[in-house]
Design a protein around this motif. Structure first.
Motif, PDB file in Angstrom:
ATOM      1  N   GLY A 221     -12.815  -1.380   1.672  1.00  0.00           N
ATOM      2  CA  GLY A 221     -12.069  -0.194   1.761  1.00  0.00           C
ATOM      3  C   GLY A 221     -11.778   0.454   3.082  1.00  0.00           C
ATOM      4  O   GLY A 221     -11.536   1.762   3.066  1.00  0.00           O
TER       5      GLY A 221
ATOM      6  N   THR B 265     -11.799   5.909  -3.157  1.00  0.00           N
ATOM      7  CA  THR B 265     -11.622   5.206  -2.107  1.00  0.00           C
ATOM      8  C   THR B 265     -11.026   6.330  -0.926  1.00  0.00           C
ATOM      9  O   THR B 265     -10.453   5.951   0.253  1.00  0.00           O
TER      10      THR B 265
ATOM     11  N   GLY C 134      -6.487   4.120  -1.460  1.00  0.00           N
ATOM     12  CA  GLY C 134      -6.626   4.206  -0.081  1.00  0.00           C
ATOM     13  C   GLY C 134      -6.439   5.558   0.417  1.00  0.00           C
ATOM     14  O   GLY C 134      -5.551   6.268  -0.023  1.00  0.00           O
TER      15      GLY C 134
ATOM     16  N   SER D 139       0.929  -1.095   0.011  1.00  0.00           N
ATOM     17  CA  SER D 139      -0.326  -0.053   0.179  1.00  0.00           C
ATOM     18  C   SER D 139       0.894   1.387  -0.093  1.00  0.00           C
ATOM     19  O   SER D 139       1.806   1.174   0.637  1.00  0.00           O
TER      20      SER D 139
ATOM     21  N   ASN E  70      -8.597  -2.283   0.733  1.00  0.00           N
ATOM     22  CA  ASN E  70      -8.476  -0.731   0.170  1.00  0.00           C
ATOM     23  C   ASN E  70      -9.608  -0.646  -0.817  1.00  0.00           C
ATOM     24  O   ASN E  70      -9.079   0.406  -1.676  1.00  0.00           O
TER      25      ASN E  70
ATOM     26  N   GLN F  28      -1.286   3.165   5.084  1.00  0.00           N
ATOM     27  CA  GLN F  28      -2.177   2.410   5.930  1.00  0.00           C
ATOM     28  C   GLN F  28      -1.827   1.263   6.810  1.00  0.00           C
ATOM     29  O   GLN F  28      -2.681   0.665   7.453  1.00  0.00           O
TER      30      GLN F  28
ATOM     31  N   GLU G 136      -9.765  -0.224   5.325  1.00  0.00           N
ATOM     32  CA  GLU G 136      -8.259  -0.191   5.607  1.00  0.00           C
ATOM     33  C   GLU G 136      -7.861  -0.568   6.991  1.00  0.00           C
ATOM     34  O   GLU G 136      -7.048  -0.237   7.704  1.00  0.00           O
TER      35      GLU G 136
END
Length: 947
Positions: A250, A226, A479, A78, A148, A82, A252
């Motif tokens: 989504g 996102t 994200g 990512s 994500n 996150q 996270e």
């Protein structure tokens, strides 16, 4: 500040259910495992590797009791920060890789540790795939894809996780488990968590009852989006379970842990074509994009002139890239179909749509796999192209926004001007044009005065421009993370933002799940905890820490991955550079890192180079490790020189050792021999090698004494048996009793070749055995010796040279005279033997291990193709990359081989035998696969006869 006592109590409590080796708090591994692909750094206090839902529930319970935050981590690819924490990091291991195909491929159930590409591999026989297709799909895991709501190039908004999720198993902050596919679980959850579900349903009624807010939410999710929580779940559903299910996508890791996800799969159309269309300016490019929105295309990827310029000089790129005028842009148009007729109809439809839009060249589609792959290589190479040329010490930032597609041309112009106004003239632009989704990539330093402030000013203006003026998305698919958390309210407005905080409070009232991610009251969060990228070594300074290398590394489940080795090397370099400014704590930390790196970074590195095949900038982390070995190996240079100068004697001694081990085995038996070897190794402090039941007989070197046939009509080939095949013969338990040398000579004779053997063959070595240990001088010496003898034997390259061991061949291809045509068993058999032999496939199920060197030489397809020509059923075990034997590490660091081949035995259990092209690799494969592994030449010999 949490007290030291609390941390010790936590670790003690977790140790009751989780083994100590999965509770990690040493300086080296917490730093290594806590690093992700973003430009932020937080070092976890404790890394926990639970292997089951029950263990994870216990971790959450103990952390909740002490009010310690928890962050979930999958592959760490990512980009927005996150997957970081300075508290407890929960890392997924082998226990989270289960999967099941449902409804003949119409759905697939996956645990979060399954790599995305593996899911598609499982679905391929059904002509299906999962909807999300992020660029990192070969490395990222399902847990991250879902958490994500990752999308990608062909996914759009219709096939992302939100749209294709069927069911979830979710563990919430309080440790409760919900399985939305199980009516009993749902019923129990409604009873135990009615307040949570009622709260979600209340928020849905609130959103749906507010027309302006509901319309805003629907508008935002017409785009890729996102940023923040999936508020579309509040307008798409009324039932609390469905809202919860879709809010988890989504989120996270801030609302709970997805322990299993079931996807509805999508069709994977087999026929593919692509066109690289060039336009005179961005306006024409965007007009074409809008027109293509109604066309039957799978993907439309936009690339500006700066982006194309960044790759135009790379090998294999089309000449047209270099001739494009300033201001030009391109669209990569991908079209797919279920059959050739459908594909042709769709290509013609695209051509009709583009009529009337000016292009610089005639738009031509290609179905040629090589050209198709080249076009996508151009597109996928854009991000790393910036990383490869950035100044050392800087990072690479990729911003990910979406404009309403009808305003794409305006947005591109405005965004470009904004970047230039703030001094970011090296930025390149590309993206998923059909969705108005654009990526801006640029190098960014944070060490020099004013750089942080410049970045802040840029982000403030970009957020205002995209999120407010154009009503777009500040994070389309990467994200929110930490990177965009301070701007969520700006994009969504106070009303929607407060809805998100209410959602967070319903799920996680103590704010312990990944705090500061997605939602934060800290306006400068995105400017804090910035990752240092100090100069460490030119071999790895271009690493952008993306993690793409990790999926193929044989030590990934044992110690460190290539990315993590580089992370630690950088930290040691940073501490060393402090010099006299280093504090006592820094000095202690540096000493601990150096000590632990010897095993985790060096001894367990196979140095196989597979990482370079996945690395966006081509880094071979094995080169770094070998350099470190070289620095430490100076005192052993004399011994290496003596071995090299008396190499024939050294190999004789090794064969004698094998004979002695064989005698001991016959006297003691396998079990007692294993126990004796294990005990002796333990007493020696692991300095003695580990005996393996798969240790073969010694090779009969006398077979090389045969005389040439003298047939002048026979085509000549130089045969170089590697030192490994001159030492290791057949396995004690194998029906195939011939050595690789005997098999090779018999096969060459059957195919009608005249064999030439180099002079003083027992003394020759390619040098890899020395180079892998850092003895570069002796490796070069042996290489020069070999080069001289092979030039003589091949008459300066007139005849091809067959080496029976793939890794040695790769070494020779890299270091010997270019006139020498060096071929290993697969390439030689495929190109030179198959045409000369009559092959009847054996009615057997066999396994194939494609060695790391074969992969690096691009021979994987030939390898499998050769095996399928010789056997009716061929198994290529999934997720088994390098075997980790690495020359002699299978004896000296046997745990590396065992870890790399975990799961092999189950996949090859019903195979009669396995085949590869490296004798040492075959020893480890035999031990851990439970079936005999032989040279691929043995399979060809068994299946063929002379034509």
């Amino acid at each position: 500040m949490t007290s030291e006592t609390a941390w010790q109590e936590l670790k003690g409590a977790l140790a009751e259910v989780i083994p100590d080796e999965r509770l990690i708090d040493d300086p080296l591994r917490t730093l290594a495992y806590g690093t992700d692909a973003s430009f932020y750094r937080l070092v976890p206090r404790l890394v926990v590797r639970p292997e089951s839902e029950a263990e994870l529930q216990r971790v959450l319970s103990e952390c909740r009791a002490r009010r310690l935050p928890v962050t979930f981590r999958a592959a760490g690819t990512s980009l927005s920060g996150q997957a970081l924490t300075d508290s407890v990091l929960i890392q997924l291991g082998r226990g989270w890789r289960d999967h099941a195909i449902l409804d003949d491929g119409q759905a697939i159930r996956l645990q979060p540790g399954v790599i995305g590409a593996r899911a598609n591999q499982l679905l391929a026989p059904f002509g299906r795939k999962i909807g999300p297709d992020p660029a990192s799909i070969a490395s990222c895991m399902i847990g991250g894809i879902a958490a994500n709501n990752a999308s990608g190039m062909c996914c759009g908004t219709a096939q992302n996780s939100y749209r294709t999720v069927r069911d979830l198993r979710v563990i919430l902050a309080d440790g409760s488990l919900l399985d939305t596919a199980d009516p009993d679980s749902v019923s129990a959850f409604r009873a135990s968590h009615g307040e949570l579900l009622a709260g979600l349903e209340r928020l849905a009624e609130q959103a749906q009852g507010n027309p302006a807010l509901a319309e805003k939410i629907r508008h935002k999710y017409r785009l890729k989006n996102t940023t923040g929580y999936a508020l579309n779940s509040l307008v798409d559903f009324a039932d609390g379970i469905e809202i919860l299910k879709h809010l988890m996508i989504g989120s996270e890791g801030t609302l709970g842990f997805i322990s299993t996800i079931t996807y509805d799969t999508v069709v994977d159309e087999p026929e593919k074509a692509a066109a690289l269309a060039f336009f005179p300016d961005m306006g024409a490019t965007c007009r074409a994009t809008i027109a293509l929105k109604q066309a039957p295309v799978s993907a439309v990827e936009l690339m500006d002139r700066a982006a194309l310029r960044s790759v135009q000089d790379q090998p294999g790129m089309p000449d047209a890239l270099g001739r494009l005028p300033e201001g030009a842009a391109a669209l990569l148009i991908d079209v797919r179909g279920n059959d050739a007729a459908e594909l042709e109809a769709r290509m013609q439809a695209v051509q009709r749509v583009l009529e009337g839009i000016q292009t610089l060249e005639v738009v031509t589609f290609t179905r040629d796999p090589a050209t198709y792959a080249l076009y996508w290589k151009i597109r996928k190479g854009l991000f790393p192209a910036v990383g490869a040329v950035r100044e050392t010490g800087t990072t690479v930032i990729i911003e990910d926004v979406a404009f309403p597609v009808e305003r794409l041309d305006e947005g591109v112009l405005a965004l470009t001007e904004t970047f230039h106004r703030h001094g970011y003239r090296d930025a390149i632009l590309f993206g998923h044009a059909l969705e108005g989704n654009l990526h801006f990539v640029f190098p960014q330093g944070f060490e020099k005065p004013g750089e942080v402030e410049r970045y802040q000013a840029l982000m403030d203006e970009v957020a205002q421009l995209v999120g407010v003026e154009y009503g777009g998305s500040l994070k389309a698919e990467h994200g929110t993370g930490r990177n965009m958390a301070p701007y969520v309210e700006l994009e969504w407005g106070p009303e929607a933002y407060e809805l998100m905080w209410e959602i967070k409070a319903l799920f996680d009232p103590d704010n312990l799940l990944n705090p500061e991610v997605i939602l934060s009251r800290n306006p400068t969060l995105h400017l804090e905890n910035l990752k240092p990228l100090p100069e460490a070594d030119p071999l790895v300074d271009k690493c952008i820490e993306c993690g793409f290398c990790e999926a193929v590394c044989p030590s990934r489940d044992l110690t460190l991955t290539p990315r993590q080795r580089i992370v630690i090397a950088r930290e040691m370099a940073r501490l060393e550079a402090l010099g006299e400014a280093r504090t006592a704590e820094d000095t202690t930390r540096l000493g601990a890192l150096r000590e632990d790196y010897r095993y985790a970074g060096d001894e367990t590195c196979a140095a196989d180079g597979l990482c370079s095949t996945q690395c966006p900038v081509g880094i071979n982390t094995g080169d770094l490790v070998r350099e470190m070995r070289h620095e430490r190996a100076a005192g052993m240079a004399g011994i290496a020189r003596r071995i090299g100068r008396h190499f024939s004697g050294a190999t004789r001694l090794a064969r004698g050792g094998l004979n002695a081990a064989g005698v001991a085995r016959s006297l003691l038996g396998t079990d007692l021999m294993s126990k004796a070897s294990t005990g002796a190794r333990r007493l020696s402090g692991d300095r003695l090698p580990q005996w393996s039941p798969a240790l073969p007989r010694s090779a009969p070197i006398r077979v090389l004494a045969q005389s040439p046939s003298g047939d002048a009509h026979r085509e000549k080939v130089v045969y170089l048996p590697s030192c490994a095949t001159r030492i290791f013969g057949a396995d004690h338990q194998d029906d195939e009793t011939r050595s690789v040398m005997e098999i090779t000579l018999a096969l060459l004779d059957k195919a009608g070749f005249e064999v030439i053997l180099p002079e003083m063959i027992g003394h020759l070595c390619c040098g890899m055995a020395f180079r892998s240990k850092g003895q570069f001088e002796e490796a070069s010496h042996k290489g020069r010796e070999l080069n001289r003898e092979l030039l003589v034997a091949s008459q300066n390259g007139r005849y091809p040279i067959l080496c029976d061991t793939s890794p040695c061949t790769l070494q020779m291809q890299e270091y010997l005279d270019e006139r020498l045509e060096m071929l290993e068993p697969v390439s030689f058999a495929h190109d030179h033997l198959l045409p000369r032999l009559s092959v009847t496939p054996l009615e057997e199920r066999v396994a194939v291990h494609v060695t790391c060197s074969s992969t690096r030489m691009g021979l994987a397809d030939k390898f499998v193709g050769l095996a399928r020509a010789c056997a009716r059923d061929v198994v290529v075990p999934a997720e088994i990359t390098c075997c980790g034997f690495a020359g002699d590490k299978g004896f000296n660091t046997p745990e590396l081989n065992a870890s790399a081949l975990a799961g092999l035995a189950e996949q090859v259990a019903d195979c009669s035998a396995g085949y590869s092209n490296s004798r040492t690799c075959e020893i480890g494969l035999t031990e851990h696969g439970g079936i005999p592994y032989r040279s691929i030449l043995s399979l060809l010999d068994r299946a063929s006869r002379a034509s």
